[in-house]
Scaffold this motif. Structure first.
Motif, short mmCIF file in Angstrom:
data_model
loop_
_atom_site.label_atom_id
_atom_site.label_comp_id
_atom_site.label_asym_id
_atom_site.label_seq_id
_atom_site.Cartn_x
_atom_site.Cartn_y
_atom_site.Cartn_z
N MET A 289 0.89 -1.47 -0.01
CA MET A 289 -0.25 -0.03 0.02
C MET A 289 0.64 1.33 0.12
O MET A 289 2.09 1.23 0.41
CB MET A 289 -1.08 0.08 1.19
N THR A 290 0.17 2.41 -0.57
CA THR A 290 0.88 3.77 -0.83
C THR A 290 0.36 4.99 -0.27
O THR A 290 -0.81 5.05 -0.75
CB THR A 290 1.44 3.72 -2.15
N THR A 291 1.10 5.65 0.32
CA THR A 291 0.58 7.14 0.46
C THR A 291 0.83 8.13 -0.73
O THR A 291 1.95 7.81 -1.45
CB THR A 291 1.09 7.70 1.74
N VAL A 292 -0.03 8.82 -1.16
CA VAL A 292 0.12 9.76 -2.32
C VAL A 292 0.12 11.20 -1.51
O VAL A 292 -1.01 11.48 -0.96
CB VAL A 292 -0.94 9.37 -3.40
N THR A 293 1.01 11.99 -1.95
CA THR A 293 1.17 13.50 -1.71
C THR A 293 1.07 14.54 -2.62
O THR A 293 2.02 13.95 -3.60
CB THR A 293 2.16 13.54 -0.48
N LEU A 294 0.21 15.48 -2.81
CA LEU A 294 0.31 16.31 -3.98
C LEU A 294 0.63 17.58 -3.12
O LEU A 294 0.03 18.07 -2.00
CB LEU A 294 -0.84 16.40 -4.59
N GLN A 295 1.63 18.32 -3.60
CA GLN A 295 2.30 19.54 -2.97
C GLN A 295 2.25 20.71 -4.07
O GLN A 295 3.07 20.36 -5.14
CB GLN A 295 3.59 19.38 -2.32
N ASN A 296 1.49 21.58 -3.83
CA ASN A 296 1.25 22.95 -4.69
C ASN A 296 1.03 22.48 -6.04
O ASN A 296 1.87 22.99 -7.15
CB ASN A 296 2.57 23.82 -4.51
N LEU A 297 0.30 21.52 -6.40
CA LEU A 297 0.19 20.83 -7.84
C LEU A 297 -0.37 21.90 -8.74
O LEU A 297 -1.60 22.28 -8.33
CB LEU A 297 -0.34 19.64 -7.76
N GLN A 298 -0.15 22.09 -9.93
CA GLN A 298 -0.60 22.81 -10.77
C GLN A 298 -0.43 22.43 -12.28
O GLN A 298 0.69 22.17 -12.56
CB GLN A 298 -0.08 24.46 -10.75
N LYS A 299 -1.41 22.62 -13.06
CA LYS A 299 -1.38 22.32 -14.29
C LYS A 299 -2.11 23.33 -15.22
O LYS A 299 -3.32 23.82 -14.86
CB LYS A 299 -1.95 20.95 -14.68
N SER A 300 -1.38 24.05 -16.16
CA SER A 300 -2.11 25.00 -16.99
C SER A 300 -1.90 24.62 -18.57
O SER A 300 -1.15 23.96 -18.78
CB SER A 300 -1.16 26.37 -16.83
N PHE A 301 -2.94 24.94 -19.57
CA PHE A 301 -2.82 24.92 -20.60
C PHE A 301 -2.88 26.20 -21.31
O PHE A 301 -3.92 26.71 -21.28
CB PHE A 301 -4.23 24.08 -21.16
N GLY A 302 -1.73 26.79 -21.61
CA GLY A 302 -1.91 28.15 -21.82
C GLY A 302 -2.18 28.99 -20.92
O GLY A 302 -1.63 28.90 -19.90
#
Length: 389
Positions: free
Chosen positions: A1-14
């Motif tokens: 089993m696995t922990t998942v961490t998102l830190q300041n995640l950003q995605k831009s399309f243009g």
């Protein structure tokens, strides 16, 4: 089993920001559901986790390993898609095993053993030699799940896997997914636009809008104590009624009614829900939230001395297990849920009361919740909300 961490995640399309600097901790073995309207960024977030989209900024960790720039095949994740993504010329067995040789060091005997175990778990032994054209939608989805299971991934990623199924089959598959997670205990991130799926499947639910996280909580807490107006209206069917009011001396004042707002020992703490907050006694504008099921017809049940509200019925909508009345309270449209066989018709005026423990107040401009009158507030140890503002 696995922990998942998102830190300041950003995605831009243009110039379009699809995911706007979100932080999230997914616990080891948790079934986490991400829910929100179309275009809110939930599927993009899932594709970032899978490695199918490069991040614009931020960091993704799986099991304390930074996988932000790692190729999808090296993340040990398995994704189940909305459209099943089965090869039409291959049998169920071949669809399940396709790519295993290239994505891992599996022997023929190990592959066969994993297929048999997955087929038994999903009850699809009789589908292994069929092609997708000879399968129903639910059977195809089981085969797609089998393809994910045989890889023994650290994380399951599911992108609206039930949206193509009919209503009856969706209910059946929801139960199957819950049973499957209980058996496998693999960390799972499940994306949907259906709040019923979110409430029934998620151990915790992430509500997203405009690329941001609005609230993360257990399903019942989202329903009982929404952090803002968006969550209050999105979670619950029918949606919560939103009624503009003036707050005057601890009362919600509308053209058609004046309701006292519970305070003192029976209301939540100031820190958690705003009881005792001067904002419920100051003269100011606010939005009063009452769910349709928290109204009741005063001639059906004793009103316990509560103030009554006159509502004009515009539309009567029988739902079998309940009766939904589309009403006008003064100039405000409201929905009221009644007993299914209540003799009420369009054009009637009914008197209603309400559950004083289920009142909510939201800031007029920002939509932030500042008061819930819930009498049974979960303890701080039981409920930890994460709210992005």
């Amino acid at each position: 089993m696995t922990t998942v961490t998102l830190q300041n995640l950003q995605k831009s399309f243009g110039d379009v920001v699809a995911v706007n600097s979100i932080d999230l901790e997914i616990e080891d073995g948790e079934f986490l559901v991400v829910v929100g309207p179309s275009g809110c960024g939930k599927s993009t977030t899932l594709r970032l986790l899978a490695g199918l989209e490069p991040t614009t900024d931020g960091r993704i960790e799986m099991g304390n390993r930074d996988v932000t720039g790692v190729e999808p095949k090296n993340r040990n994740v398995a994704m189940v898609f909305q459209n099943y993504a089965l090869y039409p010329h291959m049998t169920g067995r071949r669809n399940i095993t396709f790519g295993m040789k290239s994505s891992g060091d599996f022997s023929d005997a190990e592959i066969e053993s994993r297929v048999e175990d997955a087929a038994e778990t999903l009850d699809i032994e009789d589908l292994l030699d069929r092609k997708p054209e000879a399968m129903s939608g639910g059977e195809r989805q089981r085969v797609a799940l089998g393809r994910a299971i045989v890889r023994d991934p650290d994380v399951f990623l599911m992108d609206e896997p039930l949206s193509n199924l009919d209503a009856k089959l969706r209910i059946q598959m929801r139960a199957e997914l819950a049973r499957l997670h209980s058996a496998l205990e693999t960390t799972t991130v499940y994306v949907t636009h259906d709040q019923t799926e979110a409430m029934t499947l998620g151990e915790r639910v992430v509500v997203m809008n405009d690329g941001q996280i609005m609230q993360v909580d257990e399903p019942q807490v989202l329903y009982d104590f929404p952090a803002n107006r968006f969550v209050a209206e999105f979670i619950g069917d029918p949606a919560m009624n939103m009624i503009p009011v003036d707050i005057e001396n601890g009362h919600a004042v509308h053209d058609a009614f004046t309701l006292p707002l519970p305070s003192g020992d029976d209301s939540p703490s100031t820190e958690r829900n705003g009881a005792g907050d001067t904002r419920i006694s100051d003269a100011r504008h606010a939005i009063l939230g009452i769910r349709p099921e928290d109204f009741r017809l005063s001639d059906v049940q004793t009103d316990d001395g509560l103030p009554t509200i006159d509502a004009e019925v515009n539309v009567r909508e029988p739902l079998g297990d309940s009766l939904l009345l589309h009403c006008s309270i003064g100039a405000t449209a409201c929905n009221i849920q009644a007993e299914p066989r209540t003799e009420v018709h369009a054009g009637d005026t009914v008197s209603v009361t309400y559950d004083p423990a289920r009142l909510h107040l939201f800031e007029d401009k920002t939509g932030e919740a500042f008061y819930h009158s819930g009498l049974h507030l979960p303890s701080d140890e039981q409920v930890v909300s994460q709210v992005s503002k």
